[in-house]
Design a protein around this motif. Sequence first.
Motif, PDB file in Angstrom:
ATOM      1  N   THR A 340       0.808  -1.217   0.000  1.00 61.64           N
ATOM      2  CA  THR A 340       0.000   0.000   0.000  1.00 61.64           C
ATOM      3  C   THR A 340       0.843   1.269   0.000  1.00 61.64           C
ATOM      4  O   THR A 340       0.319   2.366   0.169  1.00 61.64           O
ATOM      5  N   GLY A 341       2.146   1.142  -0.165  1.00 58.27           N
ATOM      6  CA  GLY A 341       3.019   2.308  -0.120  1.00 58.27           C
ATOM      7  C   GLY A 341       3.067   3.050  -1.440  1.00 58.27           C
ATOM      8  O   GLY A 341       2.305   2.771  -2.375  1.00 58.27           O
ATOM      9  N   TYR A 342       4.002   3.993  -1.514  1.00 54.12           N
ATOM     10  CA  TYR A 342       4.165   4.821  -2.702  1.00 54.12           C
ATOM     11  C   TYR A 342       5.638   4.853  -3.079  1.00 54.12           C
ATOM     12  O   TYR A 342       6.520   4.633  -2.250  1.00 54.12           O
ATOM     13  N   GLY A 343       5.889   5.117  -4.335  1.00 54.64           N
ATOM     14  CA  GLY A 343       7.264   5.158  -4.792  1.00 54.64           C
ATOM     15  C   GLY A 343       7.460   6.197  -5.869  1.00 54.64           C
ATOM     16  O   GLY A 343       6.509   6.777  -6.395  1.00 54.64           O
ATOM     17  N   TYR A 344       8.708   6.435  -6.169  1.00 49.88           N
ATOM     18  CA  TYR A 344       9.079   7.306  -7.265  1.00 49.88           C
ATOM     19  C   TYR A 344      10.428   6.804  -7.758  1.00 49.88           C
ATOM     20  O   TYR A 344      11.084   5.983  -7.111  1.00 49.88           O
ATOM     21  N   GLY A 345      10.837   7.276  -8.893  1.00 51.53           N
ATOM     22  CA  GLY A 345      12.137   6.880  -9.420  1.00 51.53           C
ATOM     23  C   GLY A 345      12.478   7.745 -10.606  1.00 51.53           C
ATOM     24  O   GLY A 345      11.685   8.591 -11.031  1.00 51.53           O
ATOM     25  N   PRO A 346      13.634   7.525 -11.166  1.00 56.82           N
ATOM     26  CA  PRO A 346      14.059   8.356 -12.291  1.00 56.82           C
ATOM     27  C   PRO A 346      13.419   7.952 -13.611  1.00 56.82           C
ATOM     28  O   PRO A 346      13.720   8.561 -14.642  1.00 56.82           O
ATOM     29  N   GLU A 347      12.545   6.944 -13.585  1.00 58.83           N
ATOM     30  CA  GLU A 347      12.036   6.415 -14.854  1.00 58.83           C
ATOM     31  C   GLU A 347      11.291   7.448 -15.690  1.00 58.83           C
ATOM     32  O   GLU A 347      11.271   7.366 -16.921  1.00 58.83           O
ATOM     33  N   TYR A 348      10.653   8.430 -15.035  1.00 63.63           N
ATOM     34  CA  TYR A 348       9.944   9.449 -15.810  1.00 63.63           C
ATOM     35  C   TYR A 348      10.913  10.328 -16.591  1.00 63.63           C
ATOM     36  O   TYR A 348      10.531  10.985 -17.560  1.00 63.63           O
ATOM     37  N   ALA A 349      12.190  10.376 -16.163  1.00 64.10           N
ATOM     38  CA  ALA A 349      13.194  11.166 -16.868  1.00 64.10           C
ATOM     39  C   ALA A 349      13.952  10.351 -17.902  1.00 64.10           C
ATOM     40  O   ALA A 349      14.772  10.906 -18.642  1.00 64.10           O
ATOM     41  N   MET A 350      13.705   9.054 -17.960  1.00 66.79           N
ATOM     42  CA  MET A 350      14.421   8.194 -18.899  1.00 66.79           C
ATOM     43  C   MET A 350      13.898   8.383 -20.322  1.00 66.79           C
ATOM     44  O   MET A 350      12.763   8.815 -20.529  1.00 66.79           O
ATOM     45  N   PRO A 351      14.734   8.067 -21.316  1.00 64.47           N
ATOM     46  CA  PRO A 351      14.261   8.116 -22.706  1.00 64.47           C
ATOM     47  C   PRO A 351      13.040   7.225 -22.925  1.00 64.47           C
ATOM     48  O   PRO A 351      12.790   6.295 -22.157  1.00 64.47           O
ATOM     49  N   HIS A 352      12.299   7.536 -23.986  1.00 65.02           N
ATOM     50  CA  HIS A 352      11.126   6.772 -24.412  1.00 65.02           C
ATOM     51  C   HIS A 352       9.948   6.949 -23.460  1.00 65.02           C
ATOM     52  O   HIS A 352       9.092   6.065 -23.348  1.00 65.02           O
ATOM     53  N   SER A 353       9.866   8.091 -22.778  1.00 66.53           N
ATOM     54  CA  SER A 353       8.736   8.369 -21.898  1.00 66.53           C
ATOM     55  C   SER A 353       8.426   9.858 -21.960  1.00 66.53           C
ATOM     56  O   SER A 353       9.285  10.685 -22.288  1.00 66.53           O
ATOM     57  N   MET A 354       7.184  10.200 -21.627  1.00 68.39           N
ATOM     58  CA  MET A 354       6.787  11.609 -21.538  1.00 68.39           C
ATOM     59  C   MET A 354       5.609  11.715 -20.579  1.00 68.39           C
ATOM     60  O   MET A 354       4.937  10.727 -20.279  1.00 68.39           O
ATOM     61  N   ILE A 355       5.370  12.926 -20.090  1.00 65.43           N
ATOM     62  CA  ILE A 355       4.247  13.204 -19.196  1.00 65.43           C
ATOM     63  C   ILE A 355       3.244  14.085 -19.926  1.00 65.43           C
ATOM     64  O   ILE A 355       3.621  15.073 -20.570  1.00 65.43           O
ATOM     65  N   VAL A 356       1.961  13.720 -19.788  1.00 62.14           N
ATOM     66  CA  VAL A 356       0.886  14.492 -20.413  1.00 62.14           C
ATOM     67  C   VAL A 356      -0.250  14.663 -19.408  1.00 62.14           C
ATOM     68  O   VAL A 356      -0.332  13.949 -18.411  1.00 62.14           O
ATOM     69  N   ASP A 357      -1.143  15.621 -19.702  1.00 64.75           N
ATOM     70  CA  ASP A 357      -2.359  15.754 -18.907  1.00 64.75           C
ATOM     71  C   ASP A 357      -3.501  15.051 -19.639  1.00 64.75           C
ATOM     72  O   ASP A 357      -3.282  14.357 -20.638  1.00 64.75           O
ATOM     73  N   ARG A 358      -4.718  15.206 -19.146  1.00 57.11           N
ATOM     74  CA  ARG A 358      -5.837  14.462 -19.732  1.00 57.11           C
ATOM     75  C   ARG A 358      -6.173  14.909 -21.153  1.00 57.11           C
ATOM     76  O   ARG A 358      -6.861  14.188 -21.896  1.00 57.11           O
ATOM     77  N   THR A 359      -5.672  16.087 -21.565  1.00 59.15           N
ATOM     78  CA  THR A 359      -5.895  16.524 -22.946  1.00 59.15           C
ATOM     79  C   THR A 359      -4.943  15.826 -23.914  1.00 59.15           C
ATOM     80  O   THR A 359      -5.075  15.978 -25.131  1.00 59.15           O
ATOM     81  N   GLY A 360      -3.971  15.075 -23.385  1.00 61.88           N
ATOM     82  CA  GLY A 360      -2.982  14.428 -24.235  1.00 61.88           C
ATOM     83  C   GLY A 360      -1.805  15.310 -24.574  1.00 61.88           C
ATOM     84  O   GLY A 360      -0.961  14.939 -25.399  1.00 61.88           O
ATOM     85  N   ASN A 361      -1.698  16.466 -23.944  1.00 61.65           N
ATOM     86  CA  ASN A 361      -0.635  17.422 -24.233  1.00 61.65           C
ATOM     87  C   ASN A 361       0.473  17.368 -23.190  1.00 61.65           C
ATOM     88  O   ASN A 361       0.216  17.187 -21.996  1.00 61.65           O
ATOM     89  N   ARG A 362       1.712  17.540 -23.642  1.00 62.36           N
ATOM     90  CA  ARG A 362       2.804  17.863 -22.738  1.00 62.36           C
ATOM     91  C   ARG A 362       2.646  19.326 -22.325  1.00 62.36           C
ATOM     92  O   ARG A 362       2.101  20.140 -23.068  1.00 62.36           O
TER      93      ARG A 362
END
Length: 573
Positions: A340-362
Amino acid sequence: MNREDPVIVVGAGLSGLATALAATVNGRPAVVLEAADLVGGAAAYSGGQIWCGANHVAAREGVEDTLELTETYIRDVAAHLAPDVLDEQALSRWLSTSPAAMEYWENLQAIRWTMIPGLADYHNEADGALPEGRYLTNEVIDGSTLGPWREKLRYSPYFPVGTTYRDLLGKGRRATYVDEEGQEGEATKHSHAGLPAFGLTDGTGFESAESGDPLTYGTGVVASFLHRVLQESGIQIRVGHRVDALLTDESGEVNGVHAQTADGGVELHGPVVLATSTYDWDPEMVEDVLGLTSEDWGSFAPETIRGDGLRLARSVGGVLARIPANATPILPGWRSEVGTGYGYGPEYAMPHSMIVDRTGNRYCNDSYWVDICRKTLDPADRHLPFFLVWDDQHRRKYGLAATPPGGEYPEGWVEEAPTLRELADKLGIDGERLEQTAERFNGFAREGVDPDFGRGTVDYVNRFAGDPENRPSPVLGELAQAPFHGIRLRFVGTGIGTSGVHIDGDGRVLDADAQPISGLYAAGSVAALTTTGTAYNSGIALGRGLTLAYLIGHELAGRPIPSPATPDAHEGD
C-alpha cells in the motif's frame, strides 16, 4: 528556565540528532524523543545530499566559490515565483553560517564529508550556478560501528545503499540498481545482506569491521551522526515516545513536553526543539497546504511523519508560514505495485517516456521534477490528473520501480495497449491528441533537442536521472515501439514540506506577531523554508537543518554563535 534541564528534541532524524549533539558537546545534556521504533526519519530515506555554498570541502578540492556567488544563485532562483516569501534575515544567517557549520560537524567527527563529483546546481541557467562543488555527502561508514543501534536505523529502499555517487553518476541512477540482465545489482544485493559491496572508496571514513556493512546516501549520513551521538553519555535517545503536548509556565514559556509511550505517558522538562519533519501522512494538512487529495498524493517518507510538530507549535501560538504549493519538493510517482506504499524513481526522466495531462498534451519539462511540480500545480492552470506514458523500449531498458528491465508489470498496476490511441482510452486521455503529441515528441527525440519545454537542458537531471548511454540525449528517446504503457501519476512527498512552522534565522519559533516563543525552537523540515523562499535545490533542506542544529544547539548550551557582523565572534568550537 533551569539550566540543568536537558534540551528536549522531538524527532530523531538528522536535524534532531545533530541538535542534541551540538548542545551536549557544548555542555548541556539532551533527550531525543522519537515517535517511531526506528531513528533517522526522512533523511535516512533520502539521497543524503547536503547543499552548501562556499564550503570547505569544495575549497580543498580546488573548486572556487564564494558566499556572494551563492547568494546570487539563490536570489535568482527565488525571484521567479513569489519572491515576497523570502525572509532576508533568515537567508543572511543561513548563507553566512552554513559553511562554518559544515566544517564544525567534520571537526567534531560527526561526519567525513566528500564532494559529490560533477553534480551541478539544479538551475544551471541561473546566475551564480556552479557545475559542481556545492553538494556534499558522507564517505562510507560501516554500519557495524553502530552496535545494537544498527537495527534501529532506517534503511533507504529508494537508493542503492552501499554504492557511492561515483557509481551512480557513472552508470546512471536506474542502472545502479540493476545489472545488464535486469537483475538486482550486486551492490544492492550485498548491501541488503550486510556483505561487502563495490563502491567502498579508499576514504571509507571511521573504522570498518570485518563483516562489512557499507552505508551511504541518506542512510549513511544519518549513521555517521548517530555513530557520533552514541559516544556522548549526555544524550539519551528514546524511541516509541510520541510527543502529544507542549508544557508551558505562567508566562507562556515552553518548558517541557508530554509524550505517549507504550506504558502510558511521561513528562520531561526543558527547552524544546521540534525536529519532526513535515505533514506527509496527515491527509487534512496535505489538502490544506498543497490542495491535493488522496487521488493525487502519496509519500515515501516514514508514516510517523504526520504533522505533529506543526500541531505542537500551533498549540502554543506558533504559526504556519505558507510557501506556494507548486514550489514544494514533491516528486512524480505512483502507488507501489506491491503493498500500500508509494514510490518514485528516475524512470519518468528516462528516454522513451513523456508526461501528459488528460488533454494528451505535454506542458512542462517532464524530466525535471521542479518544472513538473511548478507547472502541474500552477494555481492559474492546474494539470491534474497527469500521466506517464512510455513505450516498450523503456520497459526493456529500464523497467519501472521494482519491475526490472525486461520484466512484466504486475497485473492491474499499469495500463497497456498496442496503440497510443487505445492506451489513451484506457487512461481517459484524448487519444488523437496523444498521438499528435507523441509524433512531435519523437521528432525532438531524434534531434536530441526539445524546443517546446527544454527536456534535456538541466545538467543535474542529465547526470543524476538520465541514461548516460543514450544518444543523442540522456533523457530523450522516441515512443515508437508497441505495446505502449501508461500510469496515472501522483505527487509523492519526501518529508520536505516547504510550508511549515514559522521560524527566524536562528530557529526560534515565531508567533502571529513574528515574535519568538520563549523556549521553543524548530530545526529541519518541520520549519518553513522561508530561508530560501521558492528557491529550492536538492540538499538545501538537509543543509539548512544541519545549520539550524548548529545554531540552536550552541544557543541552548549558553554558547550562541554570533552573526559574522558581530565583533568578537565566538571561538571555542
